[in-house]
Design an enzyme around this catalytic site. Sequence first.
Site, PDB file in Angstrom:
ATOM      1  N   CYS A  79       1.117  -1.129   0.099  1.00 44.49           N
ATOM      2  CA  CYS A  79       0.443   0.134  -0.592  1.00 44.49           C
ATOM      3  C   CYS A  79       0.648   1.519   0.020  1.00 44.49           C
ATOM      4  O   CYS A  79       1.404   1.179  -0.983  1.00 44.49           O
ATOM      5  CB  CYS A  79      -0.828  -0.175   1.481  1.00 44.49           C
ATOM      6  SG  CYS A  79      -2.458   1.021   0.938  1.00 44.49           S
ATOM      7  N   HIS A 180      -4.055  -4.510  -0.646  1.00 47.15           N
ATOM      8  CA  HIS A 180      -3.287  -5.468   0.585  1.00 47.15           C
ATOM      9  C   HIS A 180      -3.479  -7.218   0.346  1.00 47.15           C
ATOM     10  O   HIS A 180      -4.213  -7.458   0.898  1.00 47.15           O
ATOM     11  CB  HIS A 180      -4.435  -4.631   1.694  1.00 47.15           C
ATOM     12  CG  HIS A 180      -4.178  -3.676   2.359  1.00 47.15           C
ATOM     13  ND1 HIS A 180      -3.206  -2.988   3.392  1.00 47.15           N
ATOM     14  CD2 HIS A 180      -4.883  -1.836   2.453  1.00 47.15           C
ATOM     15  CE1 HIS A 180      -2.941  -1.292   3.366  1.00 47.15           C
ATOM     16  NE2 HIS A 180      -4.214  -1.704   2.634  1.00 47.15           N
ATOM     17  N   GLU A 182      -2.028  -8.539   3.183  1.00 48.56           N
ATOM     18  CA  GLU A 182      -2.947  -9.291   4.008  1.00 48.56           C
ATOM     19  C   GLU A 182      -4.480  -9.391   4.450  1.00 48.56           C
ATOM     20  O   GLU A 182      -4.752 -10.081   5.204  1.00 48.56           O
ATOM     21  CB  GLU A 182      -2.085  -8.650   5.297  1.00 48.56           C
ATOM     22  CG  GLU A 182      -2.153  -7.208   6.085  1.00 48.56           C
ATOM     23  CD  GLU A 182      -1.810  -6.112   4.894  1.00 48.56           C
ATOM     24  OE1 GLU A 182      -2.304  -4.509   4.961  1.00 48.56           O
ATOM     25  OE2 GLU A 182      -1.294  -6.119   3.961  1.00 48.56           O
TER      26      GLU A 182
END
Length: 209
Positions: A79, A180, A182
């Site tokens: 990001c 993202h 994750e």
Amino acid sequence: MIAIIDYGMGNIRSVEQALKYIGAAYIVTSDKEEIFRSDGVILPGVGAFPKAMDILEEKDLVRMLQEIGRSRKPLLGICLGMQLLFEKSEELQDCNGLSLLPGVIRKLKVPYKIPHMGWNELKKEGEIALWNGVEDGSFVYYVHSYYADCPNEIVYGISDYGVKVPGFVAKGNIYGAQFHPEKSGDIGMQMLKNFKGVVETWKSSQLSI
């Protein structure tokens, strides 16, 4: 060992939990010696580009990150962390970045809601190690208002949001995800596993020197 750089502007906990989930050895740190001793580096980030660069300067991490980027040690920006890898940003003011990747960070000017938030399709452009097990057209999770205006040759994943948003970029040992991983479910976990594999390969190459 993967070093997650903690400079006060990252989504540290979610990245940490993701690495724990995939069984990666990691450390959360802003200590230069620990980062240098690591086998790979993740630079997360949420917030404004100029503030992030100011903090990295204050913590004396800019030159170190540039040295890592110019070495062969794997470096992944996520990001804002991805945006910091570029030459400069137009966010709030013209601000120099780490200059590890060619390009400028510009504000999204599209007829859609800003920030670009939520799931979007990621179209693969070319093949890299982090694409292993990742299907073309997978959906990934974004939260951003700025995007990288950069050469096509470093773009390996694109999402459409009124403009072609470089979702994933890479050059040598340097990787950047605008989305993202994750927070992108199984696809994101697979990409992080692939990064873990790249780190392990680099570590093995160093042991044989």
